[in-house]
Design a protein around this motif. Structure first.
Motif, mmCIF file in Angstrom:
data_model
loop_
_atom_site.group_PDB
_atom_site.id
_atom_site.type_symbol
_atom_site.label_atom_id
_atom_site.label_comp_id
_atom_site.label_asym_id
_atom_site.label_seq_id
_atom_site.Cartn_x
_atom_site.Cartn_y
_atom_site.Cartn_z
ATOM 1 N N LEU A 39 0.830 -1.206 0.000
ATOM 2 C CA LEU A 39 0.000 0.000 0.000
ATOM 3 C C LEU A 39 0.867 1.259 0.000
ATOM 4 C CD1 LEU A 39 -2.801 1.369 0.277
ATOM 5 C CD2 LEU A 39 -2.598 1.001 2.749
ATOM 6 N N ASP A 40 1.864 1.295 0.874
ATOM 7 C CA ASP A 40 2.770 2.451 0.929
ATOM 8 C C ASP A 40 3.496 2.645 -0.398
ATOM 9 O OD1 ASP A 40 2.047 2.935 3.562
ATOM 10 O OD2 ASP A 40 3.883 2.054 4.415
ATOM 11 N N GLY A 41 3.957 1.541 -0.999
ATOM 12 C CA GLY A 41 4.645 1.629 -2.280
ATOM 13 C C GLY A 41 3.746 2.137 -3.392
ATOM 14 N N ASP A 65 0.587 5.043 -8.061
ATOM 15 C CA ASP A 65 -0.133 4.013 -8.805
ATOM 16 C C ASP A 65 -1.541 3.733 -8.301
ATOM 17 O OD1 ASP A 65 1.886 3.500 -10.679
ATOM 18 O OD2 ASP A 65 2.917 2.135 -9.305
ATOM 19 N N VAL A 66 -1.957 4.356 -7.198
ATOM 20 C CA VAL A 66 -3.294 4.136 -6.658
ATOM 21 C C VAL A 66 -4.322 4.775 -7.594
ATOM 22 C CG1 VAL A 66 -4.866 4.674 -4.744
ATOM 23 C CG2 VAL A 66 -2.501 3.989 -4.276
ATOM 24 N N LEU A 67 -5.357 4.007 -7.914
ATOM 25 C CA LEU A 67 -6.485 4.547 -8.685
ATOM 26 C C LEU A 67 -7.497 5.098 -7.682
ATOM 27 C CD1 LEU A 67 -6.912 1.727 -11.362
ATOM 28 C CD2 LEU A 67 -6.019 4.041 -11.703
ATOM 29 N N ASP A 68 -7.477 6.411 -7.507
ATOM 30 C CA ASP A 68 -8.325 7.053 -6.493
ATOM 31 C C ASP A 68 -9.800 6.729 -6.671
ATOM 32 O OD1 ASP A 68 -6.031 8.233 -5.478
ATOM 33 O OD2 ASP A 68 -6.332 10.096 -6.572
ATOM 34 N N THR A 69 -10.256 6.631 -7.915
ATOM 35 C CA THR A 69 -11.675 6.392 -8.168
ATOM 36 C C THR A 69 -12.091 4.961 -7.862
ATOM 37 O OG1 THR A 69 -11.204 5.927 -10.492
ATOM 38 C CG2 THR A 69 -11.840 8.189 -9.927
ATOM 39 N N LEU A 70 -11.134 4.075 -7.644
ATOM 40 C CA LEU A 70 -11.441 2.669 -7.360
ATOM 41 C C LEU A 70 -10.878 2.199 -6.023
ATOM 42 C CD1 LEU A 70 -10.846 1.143 -10.916
ATOM 43 C CD2 LEU A 70 -13.029 1.668 -9.818
ATOM 44 N N THR A 71 -10.556 3.119 -5.160
ATOM 45 C CA THR A 71 -10.029 2.795 -3.839
ATOM 46 C C THR A 71 -11.038 3.265 -2.804
ATOM 47 O OG1 THR A 71 -7.760 2.861 -4.623
ATOM 48 C CG2 THR A 71 -8.086 3.205 -2.262
ATOM 49 N N PHE A 72 -11.498 2.299 -1.978
ATOM 50 C CA PHE A 72 -12.632 2.561 -1.085
ATOM 51 C C PHE A 72 -12.318 2.242 0.368
ATOM 52 C CE2 PHE A 72 -14.457 1.746 -5.252
ATOM 53 C CZ PHE A 72 -15.329 2.815 -5.390
ATOM 54 N N VAL A 111 -13.231 0.462 9.098
ATOM 55 C CA VAL A 111 -13.274 -0.981 9.377
ATOM 56 C C VAL A 111 -12.928 -1.826 8.148
ATOM 57 C CG1 VAL A 111 -14.891 -0.756 11.313
ATOM 58 C CG2 VAL A 111 -15.770 -1.083 8.976
ATOM 59 N N GLY A 112 -12.754 -1.178 7.003
ATOM 60 C CA GLY A 112 -12.396 -1.907 5.796
ATOM 61 C C GLY A 112 -11.747 -0.987 4.784
ATOM 62 N N HIS A 113 -10.951 -1.576 3.902
ATOM 63 C CA HIS A 113 -10.240 -0.784 2.899
ATOM 64 C C HIS A 113 -9.857 -1.679 1.736
ATOM 65 C CE1 HIS A 113 -6.456 1.243 1.352
ATOM 66 N NE2 HIS A 113 -7.362 2.204 1.249
ATOM 67 N N VAL A 114 -10.024 -1.161 0.535
ATOM 68 C CA VAL A 114 -9.530 -1.834 -0.660
ATOM 69 C C VAL A 114 -8.837 -0.802 -1.528
ATOM 70 C CG1 VAL A 114 -11.703 -1.600 -1.957
ATOM 71 C CG2 VAL A 114 -10.061 -3.365 -2.607
ATOM 72 N N VAL A 115 -7.658 -1.161 -2.009
ATOM 73 C CA VAL A 115 -6.924 -0.284 -2.914
ATOM 74 C C VAL A 115 -6.863 -0.954 -4.275
ATOM 75 C CG1 VAL A 115 -4.655 -1.175 -2.238
ATOM 76 C CG2 VAL A 115 -4.817 1.091 -3.238
ATOM 77 N N VAL A 124 8.372 -8.629 -5.124
ATOM 78 C CA VAL A 124 8.748 -9.317 -3.887
ATOM 79 C C VAL A 124 9.895 -8.616 -3.171
ATOM 80 C CG1 VAL A 124 9.635 -11.478 -2.932
ATOM 81 C CG2 VAL A 124 7.927 -11.532 -4.743
ATOM 82 N N ASP A 125 10.846 -8.111 -3.933
ATOM 83 C CA ASP A 125 11.993 -7.451 -3.308
ATOM 84 C C ASP A 125 11.786 -5.944 -3.192
ATOM 85 O OD1 ASP A 125 12.138 -6.898 -5.996
ATOM 86 O OD2 ASP A 125 14.251 -7.382 -6.216
ATOM 87 N N GLY A 126 10.533 -5.479 -3.366
ATOM 88 C CA GLY A 126 10.201 -4.080 -3.170
ATOM 89 C C GLY A 126 10.476 -3.276 -4.359
#
Length: 176
Positions: free
Chosen positions: A41-43, A49-56, A65-69, A174-176
């Motif tokens: 998530l931080d990366g 790269d986060v799609l703001d319109t599809l992150t809830f 109580v819940g989150h999806v990115v 995997v290696d960041g």
């Protein structure tokens, strides 16, 4: 599901509560500062790269109580949406919050004419949303996991010629 549950887009100020939520839901390995999911998530956030319109965010009585990115991914010569990480507070799991978050992503992605949503997850759980093993559609997995876990939900804008090798954003490496 509690009628007070609100599913909304992620807003500025949600960063810390959602990070804490992912750590609580997945656990922080000994010697680490955060869960692997929080690191992803931080990366995604750091790389833009986060799609703001599809992150809830799922909120209950003012509490996250819940989150999806969701993030922009590529497939073949085109685009796709990568769903995940997704987290629900440990004491709220099994109440339909995760399902509400996935449903919000799928409806919104379809409305935005996204061709597909791809994820790595439990085929038994994601099947009720219409996710299917990606390989039979010509979508090549970027990882070594068993193919039934790499899944696609083809949306209304899907065309067979959009298939091809799938690539997650860099934060999933995997290696960041």
């Amino acid at each position: 599901m509690d009628p007070a549950l609100v599913i909304r887009r992620e807003l500025p100020g949600d960063e810390e509560p959602t990070r804490a939520l992912h750590d609580a839901a997945f656990g922080v390995p000994e010697g680490s500062r955060h869960s692997a999911e929080t690191d992803i998530l931080d990366g995604l956030r750091a790389d833009g790269d986060v799609l703001d319109t599809l992150t809830f965010v799922a909120e209950l009585h003012g509490q996250v109580v819940g989150h999806v990115v969701c993030s922009r991914a590529s497939m073949g010569q085109g685009r796709s949406v990568a769903l995940g990480p997704i987290a629900v507070a440990p004491d709220r799991q099994g109440e339909g919050i995760g399902s509400a978050l996935v449903a919000a992503v799928l409806v919104t992605a379809d409305q935005r004419h996204e061709p597909s949503v791809v994820l790595l997850g439990d085929p038994g759980w994601y099947a009720h949303f219409g996710f299917e093993t990606a390989a039979p559609y010509g979508i090549t997995s970027p990882g070594p996991w068993p193919e039934q876990y790499f899944q696609v939900k083809r949306l209304n804008a899907w065309r067979r010629d959009l298939a091809g090798p799938f690539a997650y954003p860099r934060a999933f490496a995997v290696d960041g």
